[in-house]
Design an enzyme around this catalytic site. Structure first.
Site, mmCIF file in Angstrom:
data_model
loop_
_atom_site.group_PDB
_atom_site.id
_atom_site.type_symbol
_atom_site.label_atom_id
_atom_site.label_comp_id
_atom_site.label_asym_id
_atom_site.label_seq_id
_atom_site.Cartn_x
_atom_site.Cartn_y
_atom_site.Cartn_z
ATOM 1 N N LYS A 35 0.949 -0.961 -0.252
ATOM 2 C CA LYS A 35 -0.016 0.155 0.311
ATOM 3 C C LYS A 35 1.065 1.394 -0.434
ATOM 4 O O LYS A 35 0.545 2.043 -0.505
ATOM 5 C CB LYS A 35 -0.893 -0.112 0.955
ATOM 6 C CG LYS A 35 -1.937 -0.203 1.258
ATOM 7 C CD LYS A 35 -3.438 -0.702 2.636
ATOM 8 C CE LYS A 35 -4.238 0.772 2.076
ATOM 9 N NZ LYS A 35 -4.608 0.622 3.804
ATOM 10 N N LEU A 248 -33.911 9.091 5.267
ATOM 11 C CA LEU A 248 -34.596 8.264 5.484
ATOM 12 C C LEU A 248 -35.205 7.307 4.369
ATOM 13 O O LEU A 248 -36.470 7.122 4.122
ATOM 14 C CB LEU A 248 -36.122 9.694 5.727
ATOM 15 C CG LEU A 248 -35.941 10.640 6.457
ATOM 16 C CD1 LEU A 248 -37.203 11.212 6.079
ATOM 17 C CD2 LEU A 248 -36.614 9.635 7.948
ATOM 18 N N ALA A 250 -35.617 4.205 2.285
ATOM 19 C CA ALA A 250 -36.293 3.122 2.343
ATOM 20 C C ALA A 250 -35.338 2.235 1.501
ATOM 21 O O ALA A 250 -34.981 2.425 1.077
ATOM 22 C CB ALA A 250 -37.926 2.515 2.969
ATOM 23 N N GLY A 251 -35.353 0.731 2.702
ATOM 24 C CA GLY A 251 -34.183 -0.080 1.955
ATOM 25 C C GLY A 251 -34.187 -0.771 2.286
ATOM 26 O O GLY A 251 -34.950 -1.652 3.079
ATOM 27 N N CYS A 258 -19.039 1.474 9.284
ATOM 28 C CA CYS A 258 -19.989 1.885 10.687
ATOM 29 C C CYS A 258 -21.091 1.888 11.572
ATOM 30 O O CYS A 258 -20.816 1.481 12.375
ATOM 31 C CB CYS A 258 -19.855 3.325 10.365
ATOM 32 S SG CYS A 258 -18.045 4.453 9.726
ATOM 33 N N ARG A 325 -18.485 -4.070 2.746
ATOM 34 C CA ARG A 325 -18.401 -4.587 4.283
ATOM 35 C C ARG A 325 -19.717 -4.623 4.514
ATOM 36 O O ARG A 325 -21.040 -3.573 5.052
ATOM 37 C CB ARG A 325 -17.147 -3.545 5.496
ATOM 38 C CG ARG A 325 -16.019 -4.355 5.343
ATOM 39 C CD ARG A 325 -15.534 -3.408 6.417
ATOM 40 N NE ARG A 325 -14.769 -2.336 5.838
ATOM 41 C CZ ARG A 325 -14.442 -0.832 5.683
ATOM 42 N NH1 ARG A 325 -13.769 -0.998 6.957
ATOM 43 N NH2 ARG A 325 -14.066 0.396 5.375
HETATM 44 C C1 UDX Z 1 -21.629 6.303 8.106
HETATM 45 C C2 UDX Z 1 -22.255 8.031 8.807
HETATM 46 O O1 UDX Z 1 -22.932 8.554 7.153
HETATM 47 C C3 UDX Z 1 -20.405 8.788 8.690
HETATM 48 O O2 UDX Z 1 -21.153 10.133 8.726
HETATM 49 C C4 UDX Z 1 -19.556 8.126 9.477
HETATM 50 O O3 UDX Z 1 -18.924 8.329 9.418
HETATM 51 C C5 UDX Z 1 -19.403 6.756 9.000
HETATM 52 O O4 UDX Z 1 -21.202 5.796 8.955
HETATM 53 P P1 UDX Z 1 -21.341 5.371 5.456
HETATM 54 O O5 UDX Z 1 -21.132 4.333 6.288
HETATM 55 O O6 UDX Z 1 -20.184 5.523 4.917
HETATM 56 O O7 UDX Z 1 -20.926 6.549 6.663
HETATM 57 O O8 UDX Z 1 -21.995 5.773 4.278
HETATM 58 P P2 UDX Z 1 -23.321 5.956 4.846
HETATM 59 O O9 UDX Z 1 -23.933 6.987 3.464
HETATM 60 O O10 UDX Z 1 -23.951 6.255 6.746
HETATM 61 O O11 UDX Z 1 -24.722 4.770 4.476
HETATM 62 C C6 UDX Z 1 -24.692 3.965 5.464
HETATM 63 C C7 UDX Z 1 -25.991 2.431 4.922
HETATM 64 O O12 UDX Z 1 -26.838 3.262 4.983
HETATM 65 C C8 UDX Z 1 -25.522 2.133 3.797
HETATM 66 O O13 UDX Z 1 -25.748 1.113 3.628
HETATM 67 C C9 UDX Z 1 -27.007 2.886 2.746
HETATM 68 O O14 UDX Z 1 -27.348 2.587 1.632
HETATM 69 C C10 UDX Z 1 -27.405 3.258 4.451
HETATM 70 N N1 UDX Z 1 -28.866 4.373 3.952
HETATM 71 C C11 UDX Z 1 -28.543 5.342 4.310
HETATM 72 C C12 UDX Z 1 -30.269 3.467 4.180
HETATM 73 O O15 UDX Z 1 -30.829 2.540 3.789
HETATM 74 N N2 UDX Z 1 -31.145 4.839 3.675
HETATM 75 C C13 UDX Z 1 -31.003 6.258 3.887
HETATM 76 O O16 UDX Z 1 -31.706 6.961 3.886
HETATM 77 C C14 UDX Z 1 -29.699 6.593 4.270
#
Ligand code: UDX
Length: 436
Positions: A35, A248, A250-251, A258, A325
């Site tokens: 890396k 908000l 849905a999915g 995280c 992940r």
């Molecule tokens: C998240 C936080 O947003 C960020 O602030 C923190 O530092 C790390 O974790 P990340 O995991 O990169 O970031 O992605 P994010 O865009 O938050 O989406 C996380 C998951 O939630 C995804 O699988 C996404 O599809 C899902 N999601 C997000 C939903 O299902 N509905 C939403 O409305 C938003």
């Protein structure tokens, strides 16, 4: 300022590059020779929009090394951005953080501030400070401050350069002043709070967002039962500024590095302190079930998946990243394979990683959406890539053997499918052209 950054994952590398872009002299440390070799050539080992460009622009202020001691010995500030993966019991694995702390204790030859960016359980900064002081070799002052990271993958550079807030967790004046100087050129609200509060802000924020998603997903499932439409419902909710109109959607559940980890870690931490955090436990449980929502829907059309050709559009946990992940695809695909299905998968950046994890048996990796849809009996959408959202939906009809599309990310408005003969099921909305 002379800054060292430990770890070159999403948090460490993005932090290092952004700090260098603001004129700091930054050395990024990683144990992975390969890396580091790539980064020395200005190549980012992770896919993150805008990162390679900013890295190349800032190479004059960036050094990459595997030699931690040389980076830490004269740094004024040392950021710790290594991973804190989930242990089997749900707690956070802090061994990487402590390895870095040990190296700092041995190497630091000037007064410095160690800044913990990694997400760590509340109280960890106190322990790291005590650990460093205990192991410290040279007679210098080493402070530990918390500075949690709020970046989201896919928008990490933007989230760092234009952060919603910069949280500085410390009880001491010196680290506060140093960190305010580090972030002088960052246009974002800066909050100084106690160290434990800073650690808690990170968990409480992430877990609140996870909770919001699980809540919306449960409401969506109920919408299907009672004939309401989740998009209309969340639109109506979002006008209330106390609720807000973000997060908000849905999915089929949240994934990523995280939310799954941080919800489990907080739940574990609560239990460890003889407390219960029932809302978060419920969010985790709902999310685990939600990931199978599409397969459940598919069972209405096919009793089992034996010999079926199934198209999978998207395998990453969200668009804009090659990260898998906790992606819903990772639990769904093995189930489909186990049931005897033949899969054709398309994803613009995630397929290499997916291949490494899941293999190639009964999976054809496709270079186009069209190739994936060809002769399919069923199509699952797991990630809302723009290519999927913007495609002509008539392709589902012309290419698939049986045009049944189950969309886990609500990529399309329902009217696109009216009178097309395509059966379109999504989350929290009525199925268009349903087969009775
Ligand atoms: C998240 C936080 O947003 C960020 O602030 C923190 O530092 C790390 O974790 P990340 O995991 O990169 O970031 O992605 P994010 O865009 O938050 O989406 C996380 C998951 O939630 C995804 O699988 C996404 O599809 C899902 N999601 C997000 C939903 O299902 N509905 C939403 O409305 C938003």
């Amino acid at each position: 300022m002379k800054i060292a950054v430990a770890g070159t994952g999403y948090v460490g590398l993005v932090t290092g590059v952004c700090l260098a872009s603001k004129g700091h002299d930054v050395t990024c440390v990683d144990i992975d020779e390969a890396k580091v070799g790539l980064m020395k050539q200005g190549i980012s080992p992770i896919y993150e929009p805008g990162l390679s460009e900013l890295m190349q622009e800032s190479m004059g202020n960036l050094t990459f090394t595997t030699n931690a001691a040389s980076a830490y010995e004269d740094a004024e500030v040392i950021f710790i951005g290594v991973g804190t993966p989930e242990k089997q019991d749900g707690s956070a694995n802090l061994s990487y953080v402590y390895e870095v702390a040990k190296e700092i204790a041995i190497s630091a030859k000037r007064d410095c501030v160690v800044v913990v960016k990694s997400t760590v359980p509340i109280g960890t900064n106190d322990k790291i400070e005590a650990y460093i002081h205990d192991k410290q070799k040279h007679n210098v002052k080493i402070y530990v401050a918390s500075n949690p990271e709020f970046l989201a993958q896919g928008s990490a550079v933007r989230d760092t350069l234009h952060a919603s807030r910069i949280v500085i967790g410390t009880e001491d004046e010196y680290p506060k002043e140093v960190l305010l100087k580090v972030y002088e050129k960052f246009d974002a609200p800066k909050l100084t709070v106690g160290r434990r509060s800073a650690e808690m802000i990170k968990y409480a924020s992430n877990d609140f967002l996870a909770l919001k998603i699980s809540y919306v997903n449960e409401i969506a499932n109920l919408c299907e039962g009672v004939g309401a439409d989740i998009e209309e419902v969340t639109d109506g909710m979002g006008y209330d500024s106390r609720i807000g109109n973000k997060f908000l959607n849905a999915g089929i559940g949240y994934g990523g590095s995280c939310f799954p980890k941080d919800t489990k870690a907080l739940s574990w931490l609560a239990q460890f302190n003889d407390k219960e955090i029932r809302t978060i436990r419920a969010a985790i449980e709902v999310n685990e079930g939600q990931k199978f929502r599409l397969i459940k829907k598919a069972k209405k059309y096919y009793e089992d998946f034996l010999f079926l050709n199934i198209a999978i559009l998207g395998c990453t946990f969200k668009p804009g990243t090659d990260d898998l992940r906790e992606a819903p695809s990772l639990v769904n695909v093995p189930l489909l394979l186990e049931d005897g299905a033949k899969l054709r998968i398309w994803d613009p950046v995630g397929m290499e990683n997916f291949k490494k994890k899941v293999g190639e048996k009964n999976i054809q990796y496709c270079t186009s959406i069209e190739e994936a849809l060809k002769d399919a009996d069923l199509c699952f959408i797991f990630t809302e890539w723009d290519e999927v959202k913007n495609m002509d939906v008539n392709l589902y009809k012309t290419l698939m053997k049986c045009p049944i599309v189950l969309d886990g990310r609500n990529c399309y408005s329902l009217d696109k499918f009216e009178n097309t003969g395509i059966t379109y099921g999504s989350i929290g909305r009525r199925t268009v052209n349903d087969i009775e």
